[in-house]
Design an enzyme around this catalytic site. Sequence first.
Site, PDB file in Angstrom:
ATOM      1  N   PHE A 151       0.804  -1.219   0.000  1.00 28.92           N
ATOM      2  CA  PHE A 151       0.000   0.000   0.000  1.00 28.92           C
ATOM      3  C   PHE A 151       0.836   1.266   0.000  1.00 28.92           C
ATOM      4  O   PHE A 151       0.376   2.313  -0.445  1.00 28.92           O
ATOM      5  CB  PHE A 151      -0.927   0.014   1.230  1.00 28.92           C
ATOM      6  CG  PHE A 151      -0.224   0.376   2.510  1.00 28.92           C
ATOM      7  CD1 PHE A 151      -0.112   1.701   2.914  1.00 28.92           C
ATOM      8  CD2 PHE A 151       0.346  -0.600   3.330  1.00 28.92           C
ATOM      9  CE1 PHE A 151       0.542   2.041   4.092  1.00 28.92           C
ATOM     10  CE2 PHE A 151       1.003  -0.268   4.502  1.00 28.92           C
ATOM     11  CZ  PHE A 151       1.102   1.065   4.876  1.00 28.92           C
ATOM     12  N   LYS A 175      -1.144  -7.494  -8.796  1.00 28.21           N
ATOM     13  CA  LYS A 175      -2.097  -7.520  -7.687  1.00 28.21           C
ATOM     14  C   LYS A 175      -1.679  -6.424  -6.721  1.00 28.21           C
ATOM     15  O   LYS A 175      -0.791  -6.602  -5.898  1.00 28.21           O
ATOM     16  CB  LYS A 175      -2.085  -8.889  -6.989  1.00 28.21           C
ATOM     17  CG  LYS A 175      -3.415  -9.262  -6.289  1.00 28.21           C
ATOM     18  CD  LYS A 175      -3.858  -8.321  -5.188  1.00 28.21           C
ATOM     19  CE  LYS A 175      -3.017  -8.452  -3.936  1.00 28.21           C
ATOM     20  NZ  LYS A 175      -3.551  -7.541  -2.830  1.00 28.21           N
ATOM     21  N   GLU A 178      -5.187  -3.710  -1.733  1.00 32.08           N
ATOM     22  CA  GLU A 178      -6.610  -3.381  -1.755  1.00 32.08           C
ATOM     23  C   GLU A 178      -6.913  -2.085  -1.028  1.00 32.08           C
ATOM     24  O   GLU A 178      -8.020  -1.546  -1.130  1.00 32.08           O
ATOM     25  CB  GLU A 178      -7.415  -4.526  -1.132  1.00 32.08           C
ATOM     26  CG  GLU A 178      -7.224  -4.758   0.357  1.00 32.08           C
ATOM     27  CD  GLU A 178      -5.985  -5.585   0.688  1.00 32.08           C
ATOM     28  OE1 GLU A 178      -5.875  -6.018   1.861  1.00 32.08           O
ATOM     29  OE2 GLU A 178      -5.134  -5.801  -0.200  1.00 32.08           O
ATOM     30  N   SER A 228       5.305  -7.087   4.018  1.00 34.04           N
ATOM     31  CA  SER A 228       5.778  -7.452   5.348  1.00 34.04           C
ATOM     32  C   SER A 228       6.595  -8.736   5.307  1.00 34.04           C
ATOM     33  O   SER A 228       6.454  -9.558   4.391  1.00 34.04           O
ATOM     34  CB  SER A 228       4.590  -7.632   6.297  1.00 34.04           C
ATOM     35  OG  SER A 228       3.844  -8.786   5.945  1.00 34.04           O
ATOM     36  N   CYS A 283       9.122   2.192   3.690  1.00 36.75           N
ATOM     37  CA  CYS A 283       9.926   1.039   4.105  1.00 36.75           C
ATOM     38  C   CYS A 283      11.196   1.485   4.811  1.00 36.75           C
ATOM     39  O   CYS A 283      11.692   0.810   5.709  1.00 36.75           O
ATOM     40  CB  CYS A 283      10.298   0.181   2.889  1.00 36.75           C
ATOM     41  SG  CYS A 283       8.898  -0.481   1.996  1.00 36.75           S
TER      42      CYS A 283
END
Length: 376
Positions: A151, A175, A178, A228, A283
């Site tokens: 995200f 992908k 979301e 993660s 990050c």
Amino acid sequence: MTKRITHWIAGQQWSGAPAERQGEVHDPATGAVTALVDFAGVAEVDRAVGAAAEAFRSWSRTSVARRTSVLFAFRELLNARRDELASIIVSEHGKVHSDALGEIARGQEVVEYACGIPQLLKGGYTEQASTGVDVYSIRQPLGPVAVISPFNFPAMVPMWFFPIAIAAGNTVVLKPSEKDPSAADFLARLWQEAGLPDGVFNVVHGDRTAVDRLLEHPDVKSVSFVGSTPVARHVYETGTRYGKRVQALGGAKNHMLVLPDADLDLAADAAVNAGFGAAGERCMAVSVLVAVDPVGDDLVARITERMARLKVGPGCNGDSEMGPLVTGAHRDRVTSYLDSGTADGATLVVDGRKHPVASEDASGESTADGFWLGPT
């Protein structure tokens, strides 16, 4: 009527009925639900991979010159419409507009690198590597490849991977997260405008169901992931078990060490910029700072003074320096660290639960909408 965000497969937005499972997409600055995103099941993932496999048959045989021309066209479109893409990122992630533009610029660097694919794809030839043995090396596309992105950089991280994959003759199924899915669909439309054949770039939205199907699907030849550490481990172990090439980049947070002879003003500037840029959701954000005696208290004081000057507000405001967190659940998890830290004996010097965006009711409770937590 709530906006629907759905998959991009074979050059068009998915036109089927809304998915049985959907997720809410929020504006982090207000907390409002701005869209519902379809969650792909096995059938939708299979359809996207099938489109990628079909497109691979011709795209892999397309000349390097032709593929490069599409890359250059995509680069120009991305450059021309970067403000529009940045606004999409701000509306769903919450980072400030300038930060979103910086993310796009970092992704654009990879697009530009991919524009040099004719040089990068060259093979090699060694005559008489051993007696009577000549050695050739050639680079060939693999087939459909998957990208699973996080995200916090909805444009940059996918662009770490798909420009190279496409330029090299592969086809892609992306992908995205979301939580902020619209950037991926926007990029898909740019590819189409650039002349990329249908099916070369596809987007499926969803959660673990979609991820697991991509990891298991026999036609997906490689997987690139950022997220993660626990999920990276799952992606790597599952993907390699099914015989795929996998690069799985797990969670990363920087640690900063400040020695007694450091320039404390410079160190304080670096700590604040690294700790609170993108609300600490990068990050490479500094989440741990170790100060060696005797500079700790002085450094904390300088950091505190700089934190008070940070402008916290919606990312669409031109002067905001720090926006909200991406979801309410994420904000609550970060807030819980304050309670656990003080319970373990830490001193809370700046409490971001009370910050300029929020107002308070008569009981002292925050009345601010959105997923706000000020610098802490």
